[in-house]
Design an enzyme around this catalytic site. Sequence first.
Site, PDB file in Angstrom:
ATOM      1  N   VAL A  60      -6.248   4.406  -5.214  1.00 46.67           N
ATOM      2  CA  VAL A  60      -6.228   4.237  -3.771  1.00 46.67           C
ATOM      3  C   VAL A  60      -5.120   3.298  -3.334  1.00 46.67           C
ATOM      4  O   VAL A  60      -4.639   3.357  -2.183  1.00 46.67           O
ATOM      5  CB  VAL A  60      -7.606   3.704  -3.295  1.00 46.67           C
ATOM      6  CG1 VAL A  60      -7.836   2.279  -3.782  1.00 46.67           C
ATOM      7  CG2 VAL A  60      -7.752   3.787  -1.782  1.00 46.67           C
ATOM      8  N   LYS A  61      -4.649   2.447  -4.223  1.00 44.99           N
ATOM      9  CA  LYS A  61      -3.639   1.458  -3.881  1.00 44.99           C
ATOM     10  C   LYS A  61      -2.271   2.070  -3.608  1.00 44.99           C
ATOM     11  O   LYS A  61      -1.375   1.391  -3.076  1.00 44.99           O
ATOM     12  CB  LYS A  61      -3.532   0.409  -4.988  1.00 44.99           C
ATOM     13  CG  LYS A  61      -4.776  -0.458  -5.149  1.00 44.99           C
ATOM     14  CD  LYS A  61      -5.053  -1.286  -3.911  1.00 44.99           C
ATOM     15  CE  LYS A  61      -6.195  -2.268  -4.135  1.00 44.99           C
ATOM     16  NZ  LYS A  61      -6.434  -3.122  -2.953  1.00 44.99           N
ATOM     17  N   ASP A  62      -2.094   3.340  -3.972  1.00 45.74           N
ATOM     18  CA  ASP A  62      -0.838   4.014  -3.626  1.00 45.74           C
ATOM     19  C   ASP A  62      -0.621   4.013  -2.120  1.00 45.74           C
ATOM     20  O   ASP A  62       0.512   3.924  -1.635  1.00 45.74           O
ATOM     21  CB  ASP A  62      -0.855   5.460  -4.117  1.00 45.74           C
ATOM     22  CG  ASP A  62      -0.670   5.590  -5.613  1.00 45.74           C
ATOM     23  OD1 ASP A  62      -0.694   4.548  -6.301  1.00 45.74           O
ATOM     24  OD2 ASP A  62      -0.515   6.725  -6.092  1.00 45.74           O
ATOM     25  N   ALA A  65       0.543   0.560  -1.076  1.00 42.47           N
ATOM     26  CA  ALA A  65       1.882   0.350  -1.635  1.00 42.47           C
ATOM     27  C   ALA A  65       2.931   1.058  -0.786  1.00 42.47           C
ATOM     28  O   ALA A  65       3.986   0.491  -0.452  1.00 42.47           O
ATOM     29  CB  ALA A  65       1.927   0.855  -3.076  1.00 42.47           C
TER      30      ALA A  65
END
Length: 490
Positions: A60-62, A65
């Site tokens: 999910v951090k994409d 980012a």
Amino acid sequence: MSNSEPGGAVLPGSARSAAVFDSIDQAVGHTPLVRLNRIADGIEATVYVKLEYLNPGGSVKDRAALFMLDAAEAAGELRPGGVVVEATSGNTGIGLAAIAAARGYRTVVVVPDKSSRDKIALLRAYGAEVHVTPGGRPVGHPEHLRSVGLRLAQEIPGAWFAGQYDNPANPAAHRETTGPEIWAQTGGAVTHYVAGIGTGGTVSGAGEFLKQASDGRVVIVGADPETSVYGGGDGRAWYVESVGHYRHPDTELDEWPLSYHTEVIDRIERISDGESLRVLHRLAKEEGLLLGGSSGTSIAAALRVARSLGPTDVVVVIAPDSGRGYLSKYFDDGWLGQFGFPLLAAHGEPTVGSALGVVEGARSVGVGSSVLAEARLLPSTTTVSSVRAELASRRSLPVVLARQTAGPVVVAEVLGTATQARLVGAADEDPVGAHLDPPPAFVGTTEPVGAAITRLADYHGEVLIVHEGRVVGGVDAAAFVAAVARAEAP
């Protein structure tokens, strides 16, 4: 099963088409929802898991980012040939490293030593320069994760510090993508949104959108480790990565991330490590979903919420990443047994718990308690003169000191006989923490006795007994060996 669900929601995958993109950043988002079936048996509500590991960087951090990089470029903070720096438990760094590589930036990432070997290997595979720092440091300490990241950003020419905890682009990513996707995928039928609270961006951003889109009807639930301070815990460390808020005992001012908007949250479900891992293992075996540790936390919370709901309710829960980044931890019996967590498979031999008579649900020894009945907890900053007075007034030893080393299993350090001898010649004003013995060894209740004895072959002293990551007692090494030998005898 039909292609539609309560409220006219269209099941993901019913009309999918293959997309073509010019770069990986365009492939971020639009992840599917998958309904839970066997693990949700007996639950009337519909429970969907949003599979964020299908983002190109694997989590999910994409989303955060991508938004943070875009914002930095737009503001002129990150220029061609620049260097991306971040302090992270791993996933944000992986997302940044992947997209930065595609855009021609170098990446420097600082991770705590509790991050899995798999994540660190992934970061290096994307070309990131990885700095590992001790995880058990108070805010402001020079070795604290953020302190190291900020120092590197100042030292490296052309560096930009992403700062996911306080970067407004983090929650914005979920307000503009995750929330709208969930609303569209469920046809506006979502009634409850569940996400783990780490930096706070995922639960806050998507939660804000869903609240607005539903005129406040959607209930926003934060999933939090049992001891995390977000949900009212005492801040002790835990085992599930990438979720919760740790508070070191020496932290004076506990600052929460600006990415976490507490006013969005309607309720918080506190989930133990043991419950998280049990759900994690069931998801793999019963649903075919191999997910990361924080997914166990969030899905355990979602199932708890869903049990009280009816057939018209629709729960959507975020699964942040895949279990492939944790094969050396949450899906490894050696790691699980050492910390007293449920094993993936039966090993056909007595366990430490059965040999010592430690039963399931044993009460753990808290931070304010001692390993031994008469031992008293003292701060590690206590002076030598004070400890001498404490020792003189006691009939039994050891004295237990507040935790100094990283790692949640060692909730205390034992002031043993070797330390007592060293204190004889120490200056009265010295902190006793400077004269500590090494932390005692520990064994897990679910660990096969053969494996435990092999690990303790050359150890002499106190052995801590650990159940689901928490100390539940202590025994002398010789007594431990004798007890397990009796258990193994025919």
